[in-house]
Design an enzyme around this catalytic site. Structure first.
Site: not given
Ligand code: NAP
Length: 521
Positions: A47, A312, A352
């Protein structure tokens, strides 16, 4: 193609090559060339516009007449750093034509390039030239028209670089590459995170080459992988036209560790397959457009997809709207994290929930007692909570959902026949198991825990679905207070292993996946 065809560069005769750009004078140019070749570069792109020292570049070319080079002096309006006059630029390019390889001349400058070399036979000018086009703003609808214009130059090779919005544009670029590469050596790439698929799958679809940097600071374009990533993470050297394509669909997705885990699984199983991050813009319509494109272009060989935030539920709706197959687990959790191409179409699954249950059953006491009648408190009512709550209910556990948005908690509980309570009530719950399904504890909230565990004797077992960091504040506090803890890593590995089983229908070595996740940290 080979050297006899006139462009003097045999790369691409058997397979696509890796071109490493040299973009500065951090080390003497001969040293950078040596390192690039040792790393696996077949071509080196000089480059010259970025290096800023044409004399040093010319010296390198003269000293290595058998090395294939691409010499580039990119204008600022095409994404380069050359701000001098056009006449001077073309004269310099003419002087610096390598013995093997190409000079790169933009389509917009093509007529001027031909005029500048009017004293030479046309073919000797065009054959060793790449006619290029760089779109720094997007990916035009009419890719065929653009490639037709590039082919009309008669250049020895054509190159088009775009700025894809998301993975659907990247697939369109791959379609254009596939069509063009049948007629002429072609480079077709997308810049930025959305373009990664075009860079890795360049080899599958017959590109002349892909670009890869020696290190992230030496990248000549946004989204360019390092040569180490390309060769070890994406196993570039093993990619063939028959390689099956898998990936994770999400937005954003660049920081996902799923590619590390799944590609390691493919490598261990000697599968002819590659797994890519596929950023798909966040709306249902974006997801639908991506899946419709994938479905309509079977030659892409996309055989399976992981699905993550925010898609999802979109995946479930897409499957239902097009009358594809949906597993009972996915229907019950209301979300799909795995898509598998079958002879009949697509099938959606949720791994999951089962991944979380399997993680809980690594606890000796729970494994002995089983989950029937066990009381589980679930924090959150999003995708992960739905999957975990459905799987626990199916395993006979009694669930109580706590969520900031109480209406969401109540709706989920009603669907599953469980209970719900206010977010504030969570600390007073006397459940046997606590499962955190909120992102609290994950970046940027790594110093926070979703519940104060100091009080009470409940929650003998705590599972945090957050897997990065591996030991969250919640797990640290649970361990310190004498509770048994299970990391989200276990759930992650379980769900990834289950996805590979669905796609490949064979036994998966979870140890391989776990080591790959550890190594990617
Ligand atoms: P999501 O659909 O966005 O749901 C998030 C949930 O968390 C909602 O119920 C939300 O409440 C609540 N929330 C968000 N911020 C919050 C806070 N500051 N205080 C209290 N509640 C809060 O997300 P998701 O797909 O379910 O993922 C959630 C977690 O699961 C992530 O950390 C992800 O990494 C983990 N996960 C892990 C795996 C694994 O294989 N280990 C697989 C899938 C997901 P509201 O309804 O009130 O907004």
């Amino acid at each position: 193609m080979d050297a006899k065809q006139g462009h003097g560069c045999s790369v691409g005769a058997r397979h696509s090559g890796i071109a490493v750009p040299i973009v500065d004078l951090r080390a003497p140019l001969p040293e950078q060339l040596r390192v690039a070749i040792a790393a696996g570069a077949e071509l080196v792109e000089l480059r010259v516009d970025l290096i800023g020292d044409a004399r040093a570049a010319a010296g390198l070319l003269a000293a290595h007449p058998d090395q294939p080079f691409i010499v580039t002096l990119r204008r600022a309006d095409q994404g380069g750093a050359w701000t001098g006059g056009e006449g001077e630029r073309l004269a310099l390019l003419r002087e610096m034509r390598p013995r093997r390889g190409y000079v790169d001349v933009e389509l917009a400058s093509w007529d001027a390039w031909r005029r500048a070399a009017a004293d030479e036979p046309a073919t000797s000018v065009t054959q060793k030239t790449i006619a290029s086009h760089h779109d720094l703003r997007g990916t035009p609808a009419d890719l065929d028209g653009l490639f037709a214009a590039l082919h009309a130059t008669g250049a020895g090779a054509v190159k088009a670089v775009f700025t894809p919005r998301d993975a659907t544009d990247a697939l369109r670029i791959l379609a254009a590459l596939r069509a063009s590469a049948r007629r002429r050596p072609t480079i077709a790439l997308g810049m930025g995170a959305a373009g990664l698929a075009t860079r890795v799958l360049a080899r599958k679809f017959g590109a002349l080459l892909t670009f890869a940097a020696l290190d992230p600071q030496a990248a000549s374009a946004p989204g360019q992988p390092t040569i180490a990533e390309l060769r070890s993470l994406y196993r570039w050297d093993t990619i063939t036209p028959a390689t099956a394509v898998y990936g994770v669909v999400g937005w954003p997705i660049e920081h996902s560790r799923s590619p590390h885990v799944h590609n390691a699984g493919f490598e261990a199983g000697r599968d002819d397959a590659v797994y890519l991050p596929l950023p798909v813009a966040p709306a249902q319509a974006d997801f639908d457009a991506f899946m419709d494109y994938v479905s309509g272009h079977a030659w892409l060989d996309v055989r399976g997809l992981s699905v993550t935030l925010p898609h999802k539920e979109h995946a479930l709706r897409w499957l239902e709207a097009r009358a594809h197959d949906v597993s009972d687990a996915a229907r019950r959790s209301g979300s799909v994290n795995t898509l598998t191409r079958t002879p009949a179409g697509w099938r959606g699954d949720d791994t999951d929930g089962a991944g979380a249950v399997a993680a809980l059953l690594t606890d000796a006491d729970l494994a002995r007692r089983g989950l029937r009648g066990v009381h589980a408190a679930i924090l959150g009512a999003g995708g992960a909570a739905r999957a975990v709550a459905a799987a626990l209910t199916d395993a006979g556990a009694r669930v109580t959902i706590f969520n900031r948005d109480a209406a969401r908690a109540a709706a989920l509980a009603a669907r599953l026949g469980g209970a719900s309570a206010t977010w504030e009530a969570r600390a007073g719950c006397d459940a046997d198991i606590l499962v955190n399904c909120t992102p609290v504890g994950m970046h940027p909230q790594i110093d926070e825990a979703p519940i104060d565990l100091a009080a009470g004797s409940a929650f003998a077992v705590v599972l945090d679905t957050v897997y990065n960091p591996r030991e969250t504040r919640l797990l640290r506090e649970a361990r310190r207070s004498g509770r048994r803890v299970i990391s989200g890593v276990d759930m992650f590995i379980n769900q990834a292993g289950a996805q590979q089983r669905l796609w490949l229908n064979r036994k998966i070595d979870a140890g391989v996946l776990r080591r790959a996740l550890d190594a990617s940290a």
